[in-house]
Write a protein that holds these residues in place. Sequence first.
Motif, mmCIF file in Angstrom:
data_model
loop_
_atom_site.group_PDB
_atom_site.id
_atom_site.type_symbol
_atom_site.label_atom_id
_atom_site.label_comp_id
_atom_site.label_asym_id
_atom_site.label_seq_id
_atom_site.Cartn_x
_atom_site.Cartn_y
_atom_site.Cartn_z
ATOM 1 N N LYS A 158 0.973 -1.114 0.126
ATOM 2 C CA LYS A 158 0.198 -0.310 0.255
ATOM 3 C C LYS A 158 0.827 1.545 0.292
ATOM 4 O O LYS A 158 0.630 1.941 -0.686
ATOM 5 C CB LYS A 158 -0.743 -0.115 1.230
ATOM 6 C CG LYS A 158 -1.640 1.421 0.979
ATOM 7 C CD LYS A 158 -3.334 1.083 1.875
ATOM 8 C CE LYS A 158 -4.286 1.827 1.868
ATOM 9 N NZ LYS A 158 -4.293 2.780 0.957
ATOM 10 N N PRO A 159 1.680 1.254 0.770
ATOM 11 C CA PRO A 159 2.247 2.832 0.201
ATOM 12 C C PRO A 159 3.150 2.920 -0.996
ATOM 13 O O PRO A 159 3.310 4.270 -1.133
ATOM 14 C CB PRO A 159 3.820 2.076 2.170
ATOM 15 C CG PRO A 159 3.402 1.130 2.408
ATOM 16 C CD PRO A 159 2.693 0.384 1.491
ATOM 17 N N VAL A 160 3.559 1.945 -1.750
ATOM 18 C CA VAL A 160 3.856 2.191 -2.925
ATOM 19 C C VAL A 160 2.950 3.012 -3.517
ATOM 20 O O VAL A 160 3.049 3.473 -4.361
ATOM 21 C CB VAL A 160 4.478 0.921 -3.722
ATOM 22 C CG1 VAL A 160 4.258 0.937 -5.426
ATOM 23 C CG2 VAL A 160 5.008 0.182 -2.865
ATOM 24 N N ASP A 161 1.296 2.212 -3.582
ATOM 25 C CA ASP A 161 0.952 3.027 -4.188
ATOM 26 C C ASP A 161 0.290 4.638 -3.549
ATOM 27 O O ASP A 161 -0.099 5.486 -4.824
ATOM 28 C CB ASP A 161 -0.989 2.225 -3.694
ATOM 29 C CG ASP A 161 -2.271 3.443 -4.120
ATOM 30 O OD1 ASP A 161 -2.217 3.450 -5.251
ATOM 31 O OD2 ASP A 161 -3.071 3.558 -3.229
ATOM 32 N N GLU A 162 0.695 4.590 -2.580
ATOM 33 C CA GLU A 162 0.625 6.060 -1.886
ATOM 34 C C GLU A 162 1.834 7.096 -2.966
ATOM 35 O O GLU A 162 1.766 8.289 -2.980
ATOM 36 C CB GLU A 162 0.532 6.193 -0.210
ATOM 37 C CG GLU A 162 -0.459 5.607 0.506
ATOM 38 C CD GLU A 162 -0.759 4.589 1.696
ATOM 39 O OE1 GLU A 162 0.300 5.322 2.412
ATOM 40 O OE2 GLU A 162 -1.540 4.660 2.187
ATOM 41 N N ILE A 163 2.798 6.444 -2.458
ATOM 42 C CA ILE A 163 4.110 7.343 -2.927
ATOM 43 C C ILE A 163 3.532 7.484 -4.568
ATOM 44 O O ILE A 163 3.546 8.634 -4.820
ATOM 45 C CB ILE A 163 5.290 6.418 -3.025
ATOM 46 C CG1 ILE A 163 5.794 6.211 -1.732
ATOM 47 C CG2 ILE A 163 6.197 6.980 -4.164
ATOM 48 C CD1 ILE A 163 6.521 5.401 -1.322
ATOM 49 N N ILE A 164 3.034 6.666 -5.438
ATOM 50 C CA ILE A 164 2.943 6.638 -7.394
ATOM 51 C C ILE A 164 1.984 8.276 -7.171
ATOM 52 O O ILE A 164 2.209 8.629 -7.622
ATOM 53 C CB ILE A 164 2.275 5.688 -7.531
ATOM 54 C CG1 ILE A 164 3.744 4.258 -8.047
ATOM 55 C CG2 ILE A 164 1.904 5.971 -9.485
ATOM 56 C CD1 ILE A 164 3.451 2.830 -8.207
ATOM 57 N N LYS A 165 1.417 7.815 -6.818
ATOM 58 C CA LYS A 165 -0.275 8.587 -6.383
ATOM 59 C C LYS A 165 0.149 9.939 -6.299
ATOM 60 O O LYS A 165 -0.336 10.795 -6.852
ATOM 61 C CB LYS A 165 -1.048 8.112 -5.690
ATOM 62 C CG LYS A 165 -2.268 7.569 -6.174
ATOM 63 C CD LYS A 165 -3.250 6.931 -4.761
ATOM 64 C CE LYS A 165 -4.070 5.961 -5.806
ATOM 65 N NZ LYS A 165 -4.951 5.958 -5.026
ATOM 66 N N ARG A 166 1.293 10.486 -4.836
ATOM 67 C CA ARG A 166 1.551 11.500 -4.814
ATOM 68 C C ARG A 166 2.491 12.630 -6.173
ATOM 69 O O ARG A 166 2.821 13.443 -6.239
ATOM 70 C CB ARG A 166 2.542 11.363 -3.760
ATOM 71 C CG ARG A 166 2.419 11.804 -2.365
ATOM 72 C CD ARG A 166 3.879 11.847 -1.608
ATOM 73 N NE ARG A 166 3.783 10.745 -0.665
ATOM 74 C CZ ARG A 166 5.295 9.958 -0.097
ATOM 75 N NH1 ARG A 166 5.954 10.279 -0.407
ATOM 76 N NH2 ARG A 166 4.932 8.923 0.044
ATOM 77 N N TYR A 167 3.328 11.631 -7.062
ATOM 78 C CA TYR A 167 3.696 11.677 -8.559
ATOM 79 C C TYR A 167 3.370 12.334 -9.128
ATOM 80 O O TYR A 167 3.432 12.111 -10.419
ATOM 81 C CB TYR A 167 5.135 10.681 -8.159
ATOM 82 C CG TYR A 167 6.615 11.455 -7.884
ATOM 83 C CD1 TYR A 167 6.543 11.937 -7.997
ATOM 84 C CD2 TYR A 167 5.976 10.448 -6.164
ATOM 85 C CE1 TYR A 167 8.329 12.783 -6.482
ATOM 86 C CE2 TYR A 167 7.292 10.879 -5.122
ATOM 87 C CZ TYR A 167 8.026 11.541 -5.383
ATOM 88 O OH TYR A 167 9.218 12.102 -4.789
ATOM 89 N N ASN A 168 1.573 11.768 -9.041
ATOM 90 C CA ASN A 168 0.736 12.132 -9.902
ATOM 91 C C ASN A 168 1.213 11.061 -11.261
ATOM 92 O O ASN A 168 0.822 11.298 -12.582
ATOM 93 C CB ASN A 168 0.276 13.660 -10.473
ATOM 94 C CG ASN A 168 -1.465 13.659 -11.553
ATOM 95 O OD1 ASN A 168 -2.438 13.257 -10.908
ATOM 96 N ND2 ASN A 168 -1.083 14.932 -12.399
ATOM 97 N N ILE A 169 1.194 10.431 -11.132
ATOM 98 C CA ILE A 169 1.737 8.925 -12.004
ATOM 99 C C ILE A 169 0.948 7.519 -12.374
ATOM 100 O O ILE A 169 0.322 7.543 -10.532
ATOM 101 C CB ILE A 169 3.097 8.097 -11.775
ATOM 102 C CG1 ILE A 169 4.196 9.523 -11.331
ATOM 103 C CG2 ILE A 169 3.674 7.403 -12.645
ATOM 104 C CD1 ILE A 169 6.107 8.901 -11.757
ATOM 105 N N LYS A 170 0.850 7.201 -13.065
ATOM 106 C CA LYS A 170 -0.526 6.114 -12.989
ATOM 107 C C LYS A 170 0.601 4.880 -12.989
ATOM 108 O O LYS A 170 1.538 4.851 -13.226
ATOM 109 C CB LYS A 170 -1.673 6.376 -14.783
ATOM 110 C CG LYS A 170 -1.791 7.370 -14.679
ATOM 111 C CD LYS A 170 -2.614 7.237 -16.241
ATOM 112 C CE LYS A 170 -3.727 8.629 -16.359
ATOM 113 N NZ LYS A 170 -3.130 9.583 -16.581
ATOM 114 N N TYR A 171 -0.547 3.961 -12.356
ATOM 115 C CA TYR A 171 0.471 2.286 -12.470
ATOM 116 C C TYR A 171 -0.989 1.243 -12.855
ATOM 117 O O TYR A 171 -1.641 1.772 -12.476
ATOM 118 C CB TYR A 171 1.392 2.600 -11.282
ATOM 119 C CG TYR A 171 -0.404 2.493 -9.810
ATOM 120 C CD1 TYR A 171 -0.370 1.304 -9.069
ATOM 121 C CD2 TYR A 171 -0.430 3.601 -9.606
ATOM 122 C CE1 TYR A 171 -0.720 1.509 -8.399
ATOM 123 C CE2 TYR A 171 -1.130 3.578 -8.376
ATOM 124 C CZ TYR A 171 -1.437 2.667 -7.696
ATOM 125 O OH TYR A 171 -2.120 1.551 -6.546
#
Length: 104
Positions: free
Chosen positions: A56-69
């Motif tokens: 879940k922290p990976v999800d939160e980090i990616i969202k902070r950068y406004n990047i899709k995954y």
Amino acid sequence: MLDLSAAFDVIDHPILFAHRTQCVSVANKTSPDVGRLFGVPQGSVLGPHNYYMYTKPVDEIIKRYNIKYHCYADDTQVYMNWKPCDKWDDISSSIEACIVDIST
């Protein structure tokens, strides 16, 4: 592409497996409970839940950068959409910073 295949190798196993037992039931007969010292049983309900909580922290980090995954099992693909007029240096810097945060 991010490979999180070793995700369970770096977590605190004593916390993950505290008070965790497993038994087998066949034809209304149940084996005694056995303590689990390692691994996550295939087909368990607990395995996917624990993996999600760990990642879940990976999800939160990616969202902070406004990047899709996209995630599939232990593979995660990060990506961005941009227009030809967007600055590649800004885009690549953002992706690189995101990956550094995930790595950290």
